[in-house]
Write an enzyme that holds these catalytic residues in place. Structure first.
Site, PDB file in Angstrom:
ATOM      1  N   HIS A   1     -61.439 -25.608  25.438  1.00 56.43           N
ATOM      2  CA  HIS A   1     -62.186 -26.741  24.900  1.00 56.43           C
ATOM      3  C   HIS A   1     -61.926 -28.007  25.722  1.00 56.43           C
ATOM      4  CE1 HIS A   1     -62.413 -30.245  22.051  1.00 56.43           C
ATOM      5  NE2 HIS A   1     -63.628 -29.753  21.929  1.00 56.43           N
TER       6      HIS A   1
ATOM      7  N   GLU B   1     -63.985 -27.837  28.796  1.00 57.71           N
ATOM      8  CA  GLU B   1     -65.392 -28.157  28.520  1.00 57.71           C
ATOM      9  C   GLU B   1     -65.605 -29.667  28.549  1.00 57.71           C
ATOM     10  OE1 GLU B   1     -67.731 -29.401  24.851  1.00 57.71           O
ATOM     11  OE2 GLU B   1     -66.611 -27.577  24.396  1.00 57.71           O
ATOM     12  N   HIS B   2     -64.681 -30.423  27.941  1.00 57.66           N
ATOM     13  CA  HIS B   2     -64.789 -31.883  27.964  1.00 57.66           C
ATOM     14  C   HIS B   2     -64.692 -32.420  29.392  1.00 57.66           C
ATOM     15  CE1 HIS B   2     -64.325 -33.557  23.697  1.00 57.66           C
ATOM     16  NE2 HIS B   2     -64.470 -32.248  23.540  1.00 57.66           N
TER      17      HIS B   2
END
Length: 420
Positions: A47, A50-51
């Site tokens: 995650h 992804e950022h």
């Protein structure tokens, strides 16, 4: 409408569907790696990565990434799940090449600037805090952990704050090296697209990648477990039950979906009618089916008062048992119609079609036609529903409860009630 699928020599798969009459296209890269591919020390890094993809590349700053798409009226976003990380855009047909250039850039060329890592770390910590302040979100993470303790698939996608605090550039680039190999990448596009042109653009963007072996996720192991958190500052108890269910690949997947819909998929469902309409024990109640590569979970959720939680949980178990023995053809037909309508309505969007194709290629290596999918839905019999319902009366069962839950029944008590 026609689906076309090709594979580059290095393993990158390219799937498209031309939708006549559209002036826009949805396209993106689906990476077959998510939360369940992390080690314990990496929990939350998929995650985080992804950022960071949006925080600058070798040729674009974070602002330039956003401006490149928004200057042409487009939309760009991403998400991380337990099995997939997706990066996608929606643009007009004349900007498909631009959209693919931006997506390939953020996937392949993130710079992981130290300052941007610190900035985004703060953003993600705020996201974790927001999730923890949302009871009907966090209770599902606890249910996942109760069903799959000490396993990657049971950990939160956001990760714990202490892990997020420790991630650095080497951690991010290491996960990319492990899991962003060409055999894990699926480029999917739908709408006003030309397959040959998308394939040419894909070859230019991804053709240089070297094939490499990527780690395989651990096999999920179900467990009957529970987490009950008493918080008397909340108005409601958030109650969830999870039951072992088929994976995407299992022959029983469609029967499980239809059963979940009949049990708690809408206002006409058994749980809604019995628990809310007749008894008034809750405002919100539903069941849903989630599936993974090697397992699945049918989840039941309800929110109720601290005084009603014992009655509600007992009634849910009773309805589960009753449905296993007397589900009707009418209920099956209604669930079947709802499922087909939902599928067809959802696929009116090019974004939904691009996502569907990517997920199906990831699961099956090809895109089954809509007629094949509908045929499988139509083939489910009442006997199939009954068999799945009966399996729930003996399947592993997990529970998570959050709120003023001092009067909640224990998992052991509910398991005994189910077995009685």
């Amino acid at each position: 409408m026609s689906v076309r699928l090709d594979q580059l020599p290095n393993g990158v798969r390219v799937v498209t569907e031309h939708m006549p009459g559209l002036e826009s296209a949805a396209l993106g890269v689906w990476v077959m790696a998510g939360g369940r591919h992390e080690t314990p020390s990496q929990n939350g890094i998929a995650h985080f990565l992804e950022h960071m993809a949006f925080k600058g590349t070798k040729k674009r700053s974070a602002l330039e990434i956003a401006e490149a798409i928004e200057d042409v009226g487009g939309y760009i976003n991403a998400y991380t799940s337990r099995e997939v990380t997706a990066y996608y855009v929606r643009v007009l047909k004349d900007d498909v090449a631009l959209g693919l250039d931006v997506i390939s850039d953020i996937v392949l060329n993130p710079v992981f600037d130290a300052g941007e890592i610190e900035t985004e770390r703060g953003v993600i910590l705020q996201e974790i805090g927001q999730a923890l302040d949302t009871p009907d979100d966090v209770v599902f993470d606890w249910l996942q952990e109760a069903a799959f303790p000490d396993q990657p698939i049971g950990r939160t996608i956001l990760g714990p704050a202490e892990r997020v605090q420790s991630f650095g550039r080497d951690d991010l680039s290491g996960f990319v090296d492990q899991h962003y190999g060409p055999d894990q990448l699926i480029l999917s596009a739908a709408g006003a697209v030309d397959h040959d042109e998308v394939l040419r653009l894909a070859e230019a963007a991804f053709g240089h990648l070297k094939s490499r072996v990527t780690p395989v996720a651990d096999i999920a192991r179900w467990h009957s477990g529970a987490r009950v958190e008493v918080n008397d500052t909340l108005e409601q108890v958030h109650f969830t039950l999870g039951f072992e269910a088929p994976s995407y690949r299992d022959d029983g997947f469609y029967a499980a979906q239809l059963y979940s819909s009949a049990l708690g998929g809408g206002m006409s469902s058994r749980l809604f009618q019995e628990v809310r309409e007749k008894r008034g024990l809750c405002y919100s109640i539903f069941s849903q089916l989630g599936a993974y590569d090697d397992t699945g979970m049918m989840t039941l959720y309800a929110g109720t008062s601290g005084n009603d939680i014992a009655a509600l949980s007992a009634l849910c178990i009773d309805e589960l048992k009753r449905a296993a023995s007397d589900m009707s053809e009418r209920e099956l037909d209604r669930a079947r119609t709802q499922m087909k309508a939902g599928l067809l309505m959802g696929l009116e969007s090019p974004s939904a079609r691009a996502e569907r194709m990517a997920r199906l290629v990831g699961i099956w290596g090809h895109v089954p036609s809509l007629s094949e999918t509908i045929a499988k839905i139509e083939a489910v019999t009442l006997g199939d529903l009954t068999a799945f319902g009966e399996s729930l009366t003996r399947a592993p069962m997990a529970m998570a409860v959050y709120g003023p839950a001092s009067k909640a029944e224990s998992l052991e008590a509910l398991l005994e009630r189910r077995a009685a």
